[in-house]
Write an enzyme that holds these catalytic residues in place. Structure first.
Site, short mmCIF file in Angstrom:
data_model
loop_
_atom_site.label_atom_id
_atom_site.label_comp_id
_atom_site.label_asym_id
_atom_site.label_seq_id
_atom_site.Cartn_x
_atom_site.Cartn_y
_atom_site.Cartn_z
N GLU A 62 40.86 35.35 36.98
CA GLU A 62 39.70 34.49 37.18
C GLU A 62 38.48 35.34 36.83
O GLU A 62 38.03 36.13 37.66
CB GLU A 62 39.65 33.99 38.62
CG GLU A 62 40.86 33.14 39.03
CD GLU A 62 40.81 31.73 38.46
OE1 GLU A 62 39.71 31.27 38.08
OE2 GLU A 62 41.87 31.08 38.38
N CYS B 147 30.16 32.94 39.56
CA CYS B 147 30.83 33.09 38.25
C CYS B 147 30.54 31.91 37.35
O CYS B 147 30.48 32.07 36.13
CB CYS B 147 32.32 33.25 38.45
SG CYS B 147 33.09 31.91 39.37
P1 NAD Z 1 34.60 43.60 39.45
O1 NAD Z 1 35.49 43.27 38.29
O2 NAD Z 1 33.73 44.78 39.35
O3 NAD Z 1 35.49 43.83 40.77
C1 NAD Z 1 36.42 42.86 41.22
C2 NAD Z 1 37.48 43.55 42.07
O4 NAD Z 1 38.21 44.44 41.24
C3 NAD Z 1 36.94 44.38 43.23
O5 NAD Z 1 37.81 44.21 44.33
C4 NAD Z 1 37.04 45.80 42.69
O6 NAD Z 1 37.20 46.78 43.69
C5 NAD Z 1 38.29 45.72 41.85
N1 NAD Z 1 38.39 46.75 40.81
C6 NAD Z 1 37.39 47.48 40.26
N2 NAD Z 1 37.90 48.30 39.32
C7 NAD Z 1 39.24 48.08 39.28
C8 NAD Z 1 40.31 48.62 38.50
N3 NAD Z 1 40.12 49.56 37.60
N4 NAD Z 1 41.56 48.12 38.71
C9 NAD Z 1 41.77 47.15 39.62
N5 NAD Z 1 40.79 46.62 40.39
C10 NAD Z 1 39.55 47.09 40.22
O7 NAD Z 1 33.79 42.27 39.75
P2 NAD Z 1 32.66 42.04 40.85
O8 NAD Z 1 31.44 42.79 40.42
O9 NAD Z 1 33.19 42.24 42.22
O10 NAD Z 1 32.41 40.46 40.66
C11 NAD Z 1 31.60 39.95 39.64
C12 NAD Z 1 32.41 39.42 38.49
O11 NAD Z 1 33.43 38.56 38.94
C13 NAD Z 1 31.56 38.57 37.54
O12 NAD Z 1 31.90 38.88 36.21
C14 NAD Z 1 31.97 37.15 37.88
O13 NAD Z 1 31.79 36.21 36.85
C15 NAD Z 1 33.41 37.33 38.21
N6 NAD Z 1 33.88 36.25 39.07
C16 NAD Z 1 34.76 35.34 38.59
C17 NAD Z 1 35.18 34.29 39.40
C18 NAD Z 1 36.15 33.26 38.92
O14 NAD Z 1 36.66 32.54 39.77
N7 NAD Z 1 36.41 33.12 37.64
C19 NAD Z 1 34.69 34.19 40.69
C20 NAD Z 1 33.79 35.13 41.15
C21 NAD Z 1 33.40 36.17 40.34
#
Ligand code: NAD
Length: 485
Positions: free
Chosen positions: A229, A263
């Site tokens: 997502e 998002c």
């Molecule tokens: P992010 O990708 O930085 O982090 C998301 C999660 O991934 C966190 O729990 C983080 O600790 C973990 N993470 C970070 N690096 C990782 C790695 N190398 N391997 C595995 N996990 C890792 O995102 P964010 O800043 O928390 O959220 C914002 C982003 O999420 C935006 O791009 C937004 O559009 C997207 N988002 C999408 C949806 C959806 O339903 N499509 C919903 C909410 C947010």
């Protein structure tokens, strides 16, 4: 139980889990699945009901926790987007689960009748869920509800930016589930990387497209199926015949909800060339009315952390330096500092392709307003760019609505509003291409976390053995019947 009396956090996987604690939590879930198998239907229903109670009893604590994680999180946004969305998902799931879990009879082709065909929906086993910070409770629990409804066990890794919310999540999980059914490990990117390298039976990741790629790569090593997502730039298109004031109000609402940290927030808007300023005026009028002040206004959510705040300021400065007109909407003329956590809603006019604001997902209360000569140009603008998570179109003409919906590809779409498709349990929610892989919510979520096993049930009256080798005249005649002479 009141929030104050809530169960203390589980001891099973402490905050900032070590790789060993992560592995132990995973192994415990795997071993329990091997020993006890799928969670039976009645137990799923009981767990979901208990989950609802555990969440509702903590709604005040949850508002306080999100407020602490964000600096300021509008209470109404927490109550609706975190508590209500999750409780509504439980209600919907419990109302329909009996139908979803039923085996499905499937038609058997004429030449193998009277055999029977059936699809059985089996849980996959142990599911991993990685959640982001922007709706930290909703985006942890909606996947948990879907996974548990399908009979799976779950390990959750929430975002490191929401420790207060994570503490409530931990309490809720510990109150409702034993740690061999659902557990939580906390940590940042390093733990996330170790987490996504575990041989889960399915991994659901919500977060950025950049990290989504890394997660999919790690999962591929185990052939773990993924639901991703992700994010992206979701466009809003306003047709010239539609009320500019009405469209601007809905788009400004979607852009300021959770301070644009959504998002599916409208990322930018395309309006007929020449109407950019009028649109900006209308959006500004709505914002001024909705948020007469910003700094101390509890209805206006803060930017979650200074790093994200700086990134947003950087996008604005880059656009300003390259010649865009920046219209900060600051109704009470307040001064904003990084430390305040608040970023005034900002409209950007005259943005050009060399500006970062038109290539990066904004994810904050900043809205580029772009002019396009006609609808075809708007469609072309969208289709020239990566496929978005959502698309919003404002127009009352059915014909043009269909034209836009059929000639663009986006994860989801809303006509004459924004965001709301995401609130509907029976509308699958997910992206396409760089905005995501797979979908969930409602029955789609149940199916995402189930294996649809095909079963062929032979009949006592089966005649196919008559066609076994050595092949003779009978098979010759039968094949003439099947494939013609
Ligand atoms: P992010 O990708 O930085 O982090 C998301 C999660 O991934 C966190 O729990 C983080 O600790 C973990 N993470 C970070 N690096 C990782 C790695 N190398 N391997 C595995 N996990 C890792 O995102 P964010 O800043 O928390 O959220 C914002 C982003 O999420 C935006 O791009 C937004 O559009 C997207 N988002 C999408 C949806 C959806 O339903 N499509 C919903 C909410 C947010």
């Amino acid at each position: 139980m009141s929030a104050q009396e809530a169960t203390p956090p589980a001891e099973t996987a402490p905050a900032g889990a070590s790789p060993e604690a992560l592995r132990a939590a995973f192994d415990r879930l795997k071993a329990a699945y091997r020993k006890d198998g799928p969670i039976p239907y009645k137990e799923r229903m009981r767990l979901l009901k208990a989950l609802k109670g555990a969440i509702l009893s903590r709604k005040e604590a949850l508002c306080a926790a999100l407020n602490s994680d964000f600096g300021n999180r509008a209470r109404a946004e927490t109550l609706l987007a975190e508590v209500f969305m999750v409780v509504e998902s439980i209600r919907h799931t419990r109302a329909h689960l009996q139908d979803w879990v039923e085996d499905e009879e499937r038609e058997i082709s004429w030449h193998l009748q009277p055999a029977k065909g059936r699809v059985i929906y089996q849980p996959l086993g142990v599911v991993g869920i990685i959640a982001p910070w922007n709706y930290p409770f909703q985006l942890a629990f909606l996947p948990i509800i879907a996974a548990v409804s399908a009979g799976n066990r779950v390990l959750l890794k929430p975002s490191e930016y929401t420790p207060a919310t994570n503490a409530i999540t931990r309490q809720v999980l510990a109150e409702v589930f034993s740690p061999d059914v659902a557990d939580l490990v906390e940590g940042g990117p390093e733990l996330g990387a170790a987490f996504s390298g575990l041989p889960f039976d399915h991994l659901l990741f919500t977060g950025s497209t950049k990290v989504g790629r890394i997660v999919m790569e790690a999962a591929a090593r185990n052939l773990t199926p993924v639901t991703l997502e992700l994010g992206g730039k979701s466009p809003a298109i306003v047709h010239g015949s539609y009320s500019l004031a009405k469209a601007a109000a809905r788009i400004a609402w979607g852009k300021t909800y959770n301070a644009g940290q959504t998002c599916i927030a409208p990322d930018y808007v395309l309006v007929p060339s020449g109407q950019e300023s009028a649109f900006a005026d209308a959006a500004e009028a709505w914002i001024r009315k909705a948020f007469p002040t910003l700094l101390q206004n509890q209805d206006y959510t803060s930017i979650i952390h200074p790093g994200h705040h700086k990134r947003l300021l950087g996008l604005i400065e880059d656009a300003r330096a390259k010649g865009a007109t920046i219209r900060e909407v600051n109704p009470a003329g307040e001064s904003f500092s990084l430390g305040s956590g608040k970023l005034a809603p900002t409209l950007v006019l005259g943005a050009t392709e060399d500006m970062d604001i038109l290539s990066e997902e904004i994810f904050g209360p900043v809205l580029p307003v772009l002019g396009v000569p006609d609808l075809d140009a708007a469609i072309a603008y969208v289709n020239d760019r990566p496929r978005p998570l959502a698309l919003y179109y404002f127009d009352h003409s059915n014909k043009r609505q269909n034209q836009v919906l059929n000639s663009t590809v986006s994860g989801g779409a809303c006509v004459n509003d924004v965001l709301l498709h995401n609130t509907q349990e029976e509308l699958p929610f997910g992206g396409v291409g760089p905005s995501g892989v797979g979908a969930y919510h409602g029955r789609t979520g149940f199916l995402t976390f189930s294996h649809a096993k095909s079963v062929f049930l032979q009949s006592r009256l089966a005649g196919n053995a008559l066609l076994d080798p050595p092949y003779g005249g009978l098979i010759e005649n039968v094949s003439k019947l099947f494939v013609g002479r």
